[in-house]
Every structure is written in C-alpha cells, then in structure tokens.
Design an enzyme around this catalytic site. Sequence first.
Site, PDB file in Angstrom:
ATOM      1  N   LYS A   9     -41.663  36.623  25.536  1.00 40.18           N
ATOM      2  CA  LYS A   9     -41.194  36.121  26.825  1.00 40.18           C
ATOM      3  C   LYS A   9     -39.832  36.740  27.147  1.00 40.18           C
ATOM      4  O   LYS A   9     -38.827  36.448  26.488  1.00 40.18           O
ATOM      5  CB  LYS A   9     -41.053  34.600  26.828  1.00 40.18           C
ATOM      6  CG  LYS A   9     -40.844  34.041  28.253  1.00 40.18           C
ATOM      7  CD  LYS A   9     -40.172  32.688  28.287  1.00 40.18           C
ATOM      8  CE  LYS A   9     -38.682  32.787  28.316  1.00 40.18           C
ATOM      9  NZ  LYS A   9     -38.130  33.400  29.566  1.00 40.18           N
ATOM     10  N   GLU A  12     -36.148  35.656  32.591  1.00 45.46           N
ATOM     11  CA  GLU A  12     -36.689  35.651  33.951  1.00 45.46           C
ATOM     12  C   GLU A  12     -35.941  36.607  34.875  1.00 45.46           C
ATOM     13  O   GLU A  12     -36.429  36.963  35.955  1.00 45.46           O
ATOM     14  CB  GLU A  12     -36.656  34.236  34.540  1.00 45.46           C
ATOM     15  CG  GLU A  12     -35.280  33.623  34.655  1.00 45.46           C
ATOM     16  CD  GLU A  12     -34.902  32.815  33.430  1.00 45.46           C
ATOM     17  OE1 GLU A  12     -34.094  31.877  33.588  1.00 45.46           O
ATOM     18  OE2 GLU A  12     -35.408  33.120  32.324  1.00 45.46           O
ATOM     19  N   GLU A  84     -30.841  35.563  17.070  1.00 50.42           N
ATOM     20  CA  GLU A  84     -29.791  36.561  17.322  1.00 50.42           C
ATOM     21  C   GLU A  84     -29.033  36.046  18.537  1.00 50.42           C
ATOM     22  O   GLU A  84     -29.506  36.152  19.673  1.00 50.42           O
ATOM     23  CB  GLU A  84     -30.405  37.942  17.573  1.00 50.42           C
ATOM     24  CG  GLU A  84     -29.433  39.085  17.361  1.00 50.42           C
ATOM     25  CD  GLU A  84     -28.495  39.285  18.534  1.00 50.42           C
ATOM     26  OE1 GLU A  84     -27.317  38.834  18.428  1.00 50.42           O
ATOM     27  OE2 GLU A  84     -28.904  39.848  19.540  1.00 50.42           O
ATOM     28  N   CYS A 118     -23.823  41.108  23.088  1.00 50.55           N
ATOM     29  CA  CYS A 118     -23.280  40.148  22.132  1.00 50.55           C
ATOM     30  C   CYS A 118     -22.366  40.788  21.108  1.00 50.55           C
ATOM     31  O   CYS A 118     -21.566  40.096  20.463  1.00 50.55           O
ATOM     32  CB  CYS A 118     -24.410  39.391  21.450  1.00 50.55           C
ATOM     33  SG  CYS A 118     -25.701  40.453  20.786  1.00 50.55           S
ATOM     34  N   GLU A 215     -17.548  32.885  24.569  1.00 52.44           N
ATOM     35  CA  GLU A 215     -18.173  34.147  24.969  1.00 52.44           C
ATOM     36  C   GLU A 215     -18.161  34.282  26.490  1.00 52.44           C
ATOM     37  O   GLU A 215     -18.644  33.413  27.205  1.00 52.44           O
ATOM     38  CB  GLU A 215     -19.608  34.217  24.441  1.00 52.44           C
ATOM     39  CG  GLU A 215     -20.255  35.569  24.670  1.00 52.44           C
ATOM     40  CD  GLU A 215     -21.612  35.693  23.994  1.00 52.44           C
ATOM     41  OE1 GLU A 215     -21.946  36.795  23.531  1.00 52.44           O
ATOM     42  OE2 GLU A 215     -22.341  34.679  23.918  1.00 52.44           O
TER      43      GLU A 215
END
Length: 336
Positions: A9, A12, A84, A118, A215
Amino acid sequence: AAGCSIVLKPSELTPLTTLRLARLATEAGVPDGVFNVVTGTGVDAGVALSSHAGLDLMTFTGSTPVGRRVMAQAAAHGTRVQLELGGKAPLVVFGDADLDAAIHGAVAGSLINGGQDCTAATRAIVAESLYEDFVAGVAELMGRVVVGDPRDPATDMGSLISVAHRDRVAAMVDRARDAGARVVTGGRVPEGRGAFYPPTLIADVGEQDEIYRDEVFGPVLTVSKHHGDDDAIRRANDTEFGLAASAWTRDLYRAGRATREIAAGCVWINDHIPIISEMPHGGFGASGFGKDMSSYSLDEYLTVKHVMTDITGVARKPWHRTVFASVDAATQGDAR
C-alpha cells in the site's frame, strides 16, 4: 513457499509509481496474485491491512506515531512487524573538519528530496571555533539553490509533497522564530502556487526547542554549537531517534569514536546520506527496528524452521534418562 504473496500500500499522495511497478511486474511474468497493490488512505486501507489476521509480516515506512499504531494493530494477532520510521539526523562537525566539505555536505544532506527523507541532515552540531563560518557558508550555498519546477533542468529542488505538509513545515519554522531562534536564510512561504518552501537555515537553537527535537521533514537545517568531543557526542545522542548521523573530522581516532558512540543505525564519516543498496538501512529507538536493503533485509522476510529426523528406529534415546531416572534405578534393583 507456495501461496506466498505481497500486498503493497503506497501513500495516498504518491500511488502512481507503485501502480506502475505492479504493471511492470505483470509484464515481466509475475503470476497474478503474487504482487498486489492496494491504494487508499491510512485510516481505511492502512488500518485494514495492519489489523488483518492473515499476515505473516507487516512492514511499514513512515512517521513514528503512525508506526507505533501499526505495531499495536498488528500485535492483536501476533503479526511480526518491521518498522522504518522517522529520524532527526545529527551532522557533527568537529574542530578539525574540512569546513568546505562540511558546508557542502550539510546543504546536500539537508535538502535531498526537499528534506523529505528520514535520514536527511537536520541538526548540524558544530565546533564553536567553526560555528560562524559554517553558518555563513551554509547560508550562502543554500541561497544559490534554485527552487522550482523539477521538469526544468535549471531547478535544484522542487516542491514539497503537498500544500498541507508545506504549511506544517512553515508553522514549525514560524514557532522557532517566535521562540528566539535566528532564521539565517529562507523561512518564508514564497508567493505563487504550489507547495514550495525555500532552503532554510536556523541558527542559535536550544536543545529543548521543538525545531531541534521534532522531525520537520522539510528543507530545514538547524545549527547549534558544541564545546568539545564529549559534548558533541552527547548532543548527537540527545534524541529519541537513531536512524542516521554523520561526523566530519580529519582525525581517524575521532572518527572511530563517533562511529562507536553515536547511537544510530548508520554513521557516515565526512559525507551524509550516500545510501547504497549493499548496506543495511534501519535505526534504533523511535526510528524503528529491522533492516531494509542489503542481504540483512532478507532476514526480515524469512521464517526459520528447525527440523530434526531420527531414522535409527531405536526406542530408547540417550537423553531419555532425564525422564526415566527412577525407572532405570528400579530396573537396576530388579536386576540385582
């Protein structure tokens, strides 16, 4: 094994490349049902997958908060999980570093994929003796980065993934400015359409500031000073994340200490973000667990099975004495 299949998946916001991959798999002869793609939002398609009872392994790449929810949903059925997740990669510049190399590495490492990576450099932790020159050099180089249409060969950096995400990044920078941080370059939403945001350098941040700890996932680099090797390592590790880091030094022993003591799944020396498929990728702590890329990643998708067969036909095995000790004793008594 017979009957194995993969269900993928995508976000989106970025489904088309994954659908194209599925089409290529079909054209390459992969049988129907082996490689499957499900599109949709995380709250519907994502939750349906992570909470499904029929999974052997659930892997997730994304933010730490969502990763924790995925793990909780998978735990209801005892499904193995590989995560992850996010990062807050430090870029540690020691006093003996090649300053020009560190400046270029900081700009490239913080702006790759528009900072939406990341492992991107997000916290430059710089020796006090190099601090002002580093800030000036990074600001000057960031100012030369061309932001625009990625189809234009003159463009260096395109837009962020969405306007909503751009606004989130901008809001974090605005809060940092309001809290007293020095926005050296960038830091303002440009006029016009699109989700563009300029390369942004923020200096003089505190260790407890949101912009330093959370982050951002955008083209934003913070800079703070360190006061020696011990302080540099401490600051690098002062985070819940542990995905990637870099250290900049000419000293072999200092480099060795950085690789040993910085708690991150990957530590680069005198470079930042040269990801290669032969090396494992994965972090510690809030950055998740497990590896992708390299041969180590295959371990995540394998189940080890222990099989032992006896073909002697002997009823009594030597180890049975651990169970039949009293029987043996009685038998020996009868024999006497």
